[in-house]
Design a protein around this motif. Structure first.
Motif, PDB file in Angstrom:
ATOM      1  N   UNK A  58      56.878 -51.406   7.929  1.00  0.00           N
ATOM      2  CA  UNK A  58      57.405 -51.167   9.275  1.00  0.00           C
ATOM      3  C   UNK A  58      58.443 -50.055   9.275  1.00  0.00           C
ATOM      4  N   UNK A  59      59.289 -50.035   8.256  1.00  0.00           N
ATOM      5  CA  UNK A  59      60.335 -49.025   8.141  1.00  0.00           C
ATOM      6  C   UNK A  59      59.719 -47.628   8.037  1.00  0.00           C
ATOM      7  N   UNK A  60      58.701 -47.498   7.200  1.00  0.00           N
ATOM      8  CA  UNK A  60      58.039 -46.197   7.026  1.00  0.00           C
ATOM      9  C   UNK A  60      57.337 -45.761   8.306  1.00  0.00           C
ATOM     10  N   UNK A  61      56.741 -46.715   9.032  1.00  0.00           N
ATOM     11  CA  UNK A  61      56.050 -46.368  10.277  1.00  0.00           C
ATOM     12  C   UNK A  61      57.017 -45.799  11.302  1.00  0.00           C
ATOM     13  N   UNK A  62      58.251 -46.300  11.321  1.00  0.00           N
ATOM     14  CA  UNK A  62      59.227 -45.819  12.297  1.00  0.00           C
ATOM     15  C   UNK A  62      59.977 -44.581  11.812  1.00  0.00           C
ATOM     16  N   UNK A  63      60.465 -44.628  10.583  1.00  0.00           N
ATOM     17  CA  UNK A  63      61.347 -43.568  10.098  1.00  0.00           C
ATOM     18  C   UNK A  63      60.631 -42.496   9.279  1.00  0.00           C
ATOM     19  N   UNK A  64      59.430 -42.808   8.790  1.00  0.00           N
ATOM     20  CA  UNK A  64      58.690 -41.831   7.991  1.00  0.00           C
ATOM     21  C   UNK A  64      59.126 -41.757   6.545  1.00  0.00           C
ATOM     22  N   UNK A  65      59.984 -42.669   6.104  1.00  0.00           N
ATOM     23  CA  UNK A  65      60.449 -42.715   4.723  1.00  0.00           C
ATOM     24  C   UNK A  65      60.515 -44.172   4.286  1.00  0.00           C
ATOM     25  N   UNK A  66      60.696 -44.405   2.985  1.00  0.00           N
ATOM     26  CA  UNK A  66      60.850 -45.765   2.487  1.00  0.00           C
ATOM     27  C   UNK A  66      62.288 -46.234   2.685  1.00  0.00           C
ATOM     28  N   UNK A  67      62.520 -47.550   2.667  1.00  0.00           N
ATOM     29  CA  UNK A  67      63.901 -48.041   2.770  1.00  0.00           C
ATOM     30  C   UNK A  67      64.806 -47.496   1.676  1.00  0.00           C
ATOM     31  N   UNK A  68      64.294 -47.375   0.469  1.00  0.00           N
ATOM     32  CA  UNK A  68      65.121 -46.866  -0.628  1.00  0.00           C
ATOM     33  C   UNK A  68      65.571 -45.435  -0.370  1.00  0.00           C
ATOM     34  N   UNK A  69      64.706 -44.625   0.238  1.00  0.00           N
ATOM     35  CA  UNK A  69      65.050 -43.223   0.516  1.00  0.00           C
ATOM     36  C   UNK A  69      66.127 -43.103   1.578  1.00  0.00           C
ATOM     37  N   UNK A  70      66.308 -44.152   2.391  1.00  0.00           N
ATOM     38  CA  UNK A  70      67.312 -44.101   3.457  1.00  0.00           C
ATOM     39  C   UNK A  70      68.727 -43.989   2.896  1.00  0.00           C
ATOM     40  N   UNK A  71      68.912 -44.317   1.607  1.00  0.00           N
ATOM     41  CA  UNK A  71      70.233 -44.229   0.994  1.00  0.00           C
ATOM     42  C   UNK A  71      70.620 -42.793   0.656  1.00  0.00           C
ATOM     43  N   UNK A  72      69.655 -41.880   0.640  1.00  0.00           N
ATOM     44  CA  UNK A  72      69.938 -40.507   0.224  1.00  0.00           C
ATOM     45  C   UNK A  72      70.789 -39.781   1.261  1.00  0.00           C
ATOM     46  N   UNK A  73      71.734 -39.042   0.806  1.00  0.00           N
ATOM     47  CA  UNK A  73      72.584 -38.265   1.704  1.00  0.00           C
ATOM     48  C   UNK A  73      71.765 -37.178   2.385  1.00  0.00           C
ATOM     49  N   UNK A  74      71.942 -37.022   3.659  1.00  0.00           N
ATOM     50  CA  UNK A  74      71.265 -35.971   4.411  1.00  0.00           C
ATOM     51  C   UNK A  74      69.846 -36.306   4.823  1.00  0.00           C
ATOM     52  N   UNK A  75      69.365 -37.519   4.512  1.00  0.00           N
ATOM     53  CA  UNK A  75      67.989 -37.891   4.866  1.00  0.00           C
ATOM     54  C   UNK A  75      67.882 -38.067   6.379  1.00  0.00           C
ATOM     55  N   UNK A  76      66.767 -37.638   6.954  1.00  0.00           N
ATOM     56  CA  UNK A  76      66.555 -37.736   8.403  1.00  0.00           C
ATOM     57  C   UNK A  76      66.051 -39.122   8.772  1.00  0.00           C
ATOM     58  N   UNK A  77      66.704 -39.738   9.745  1.00  0.00           N
ATOM     59  CA  UNK A  77      66.319 -41.048  10.237  1.00  0.00           C
ATOM     60  C   UNK A  77      66.215 -41.007  11.755  1.00  0.00           C
ATOM     61  N   UNK A  78      65.566 -42.023  12.302  1.00  0.00           N
ATOM     62  CA  UNK A  78      65.447 -42.130  13.758  1.00  0.00           C
ATOM     63  C   UNK A  78      66.330 -43.269  14.252  1.00  0.00           C
ATOM     64  N   UNK A  79      66.952 -43.051  15.424  1.00  0.00           N
ATOM     65  CA  UNK A  79      67.801 -44.087  16.004  1.00  0.00           C
ATOM     66  C   UNK A  79      67.365 -44.343  17.438  1.00  0.00           C
ATOM     67  N   UNK A  80      67.123 -45.609  17.763  1.00  0.00           N
ATOM     68  CA  UNK A  80      66.821 -46.025  19.127  1.00  0.00           C
ATOM     69  C   UNK A  80      68.016 -46.797  19.659  1.00  0.00           C
ATOM     70  N   UNK A  81      68.769 -46.211  20.594  1.00  0.00           N
ATOM     71  CA  UNK A  81      70.001 -46.855  21.056  1.00  0.00           C
ATOM     72  C   UNK A  81      69.733 -48.066  21.928  1.00  0.00           C
ATOM     73  N   UNK A  82      70.787 -48.846  22.127  1.00  0.00           N
ATOM     74  CA  UNK A  82      70.732 -50.004  23.004  1.00  0.00           C
ATOM     75  C   UNK A  82      70.354 -49.561  24.412  1.00  0.00           C
ATOM     76  N   UNK A  83      69.514 -50.329  25.040  1.00  0.00           N
ATOM     77  CA  UNK A  83      69.049 -50.019  26.388  1.00  0.00           C
ATOM     78  C   UNK A  83      69.990 -50.638  27.415  1.00  0.00           C
ATOM     79  N   UNK A  84      70.264 -49.898  28.500  1.00  0.00           N
ATOM     80  CA  UNK A  84      71.008 -50.423  29.639  1.00  0.00           C
ATOM     81  C   UNK A  84      70.244 -50.084  30.911  1.00  0.00           C
ATOM     82  N   UNK A  85      70.243 -51.006  31.862  1.00  0.00           N
ATOM     83  CA  UNK A  85      69.578 -50.778  33.135  1.00  0.00           C
ATOM     84  C   UNK A  85      70.584 -50.230  34.141  1.00  0.00           C
ATOM     85  N   UNK A  86      70.261 -49.081  34.695  1.00  0.00           N
ATOM     86  CA  UNK A  86      71.102 -48.417  35.690  1.00  0.00           C
ATOM     87  C   UNK A  86      70.240 -47.982  36.854  1.00  0.00           C
TER      88      UNK A  86
END
Length: 298
Positions: free
Chosen positions: A92-120
């Motif tokens: 699931x992690x790779x499907x969303x971020x395109x990398x393995x969980x272990x690679x997420x520890x690397x400095x400068x690695x690109x990740x995706x962030x989906x912020x909290x949703x608010x209704x306005x």
């Protein structure tokens, strides 16, 4: 504005439980609607399913924890965010971020962030939205019923669209047309004999009822069909502009989305038990749709 407050309370509950068990019934209770209705509204408003939103938020937080959590073990993070094994979490992690969980520890690695949703409330422009409010006495319908999971799972047909496809292909819709009586006096003469009604009876927290239906009168042949009495309601009715058949999907999707995102939050009404009709008609060689939502003043 109360409608927006309810939806935001439901989001508050979901966000507070991203590392635990999320009870959809509890979220729906905070939104003052059924589990099915809450998930349906959420999808039309956000263009993403509730399950996908929860998945994205959990994997966003998991990535942040792996990146900044020092010696946090992948297995511990996986379990914290609801995954039973490192393998399912890594997939699931790779499907969303395109990398393995272990690679997420690397400095400068690109990740995706989906912020909290608010209704306005968002001002979207001055495009008119045609509708009318009508109160109707009870009436009866009959037809071909399906009970579907909100997530589309279960045995085939898995969605209302597939029920339509199957029923058109095997002649069931034509047979239902032949069994229908006259259209009642309170609908347009341009409507077809067969329509659809959704969520007219309770079936469970994660399922909903859907029927390809005809209006029932003295001349109807209801043998072998499911019959249902629709109680007296006030209906908010939204007609589409005439359109060719190849624009049907886009047209009905737009009507539903505008109801949930533009009309319902500001109109001073709330939907009753999620009941709605899809009425189909034709005029001057083009198709049109009317969506009927059972509503009440708040």
């Amino acid at each position: 504005m109360e409608w927006l407050e309810r939806m935001n309370r439901a989001i508050d509950y979901i966000e507070a439980n991203l590392t635990g068990e999320i009870e959809l019934r509890e979220a729906a209770h905070m939104a003052c609607c059924s589990s099915y209705q809450f998930q349906r509204m959420f999808s039309f408003i956000t263009d993403v399913t509730l399950a996908e939103y929860i998945r994205r938020r959990r994997l966003t937080l998991a990535a942040l924890e792996l990146q900044h959590g020092g010696a946090a073990k992948v297995i511990d993070v996986a379990l914290k965010y609801g995954y039973e094994s490192p393998v399912s979490f890594a997939r699931a992690f790779h499907a969303l971020h395109g990398i393995t969980p272990a690679m997420a520890r690397q400095e400068g690695i690109a990740l995706k962030a989906y912020p909290r949703l608010s209704f306005l409330i968002t001002i979207k422009g001055a495009e008119a939205m045609n509708y009318r409010i009508e109160t109707k006495e009870s009436f009866e319908v009959f037809g071909i019923e399906g009970v579907f999971r909100v997530d589309g799972g279960g045995e085939a047909p898995q969605t209302p669209a597939k029920l339509w496809e199957q029923s058109l292909a095997n002649g069931d819709v034509k047979r239902l047309e032949a069994c229908a009586g006259d259209l009642p006096s309170f609908v347009s003469r341009d409507l077809h004999p067969v329509h659809a009604v959704c969520s007219y009876r309770k079936t469970g927290p994660d399922t909903f009822s859907y029927m390809l239906c005809a209006f029932k009168d003295e001349g109807s042949n209801t043998d072998g069909y499911t019959s249902m009495s629709i109680p007296a309601h006030t209906w908010a009715i939204f007609p589409s502009e005439p359109h060719p058949w190849d624009q049907f999907g886009e047209t009905i999707e737009t009507l539903y989305k505008r109801f949930y995102t533009e009309w319902l939050p500001t109109a001073g009404y709330e939907q009753v038990d999620g009941i709605d009709f899809e009425m189909y008609g034709a005029k001057d060689g083009l198709n049109y749709i009317e969506l009927w939502f059972a509503v009440r003043k708040v």
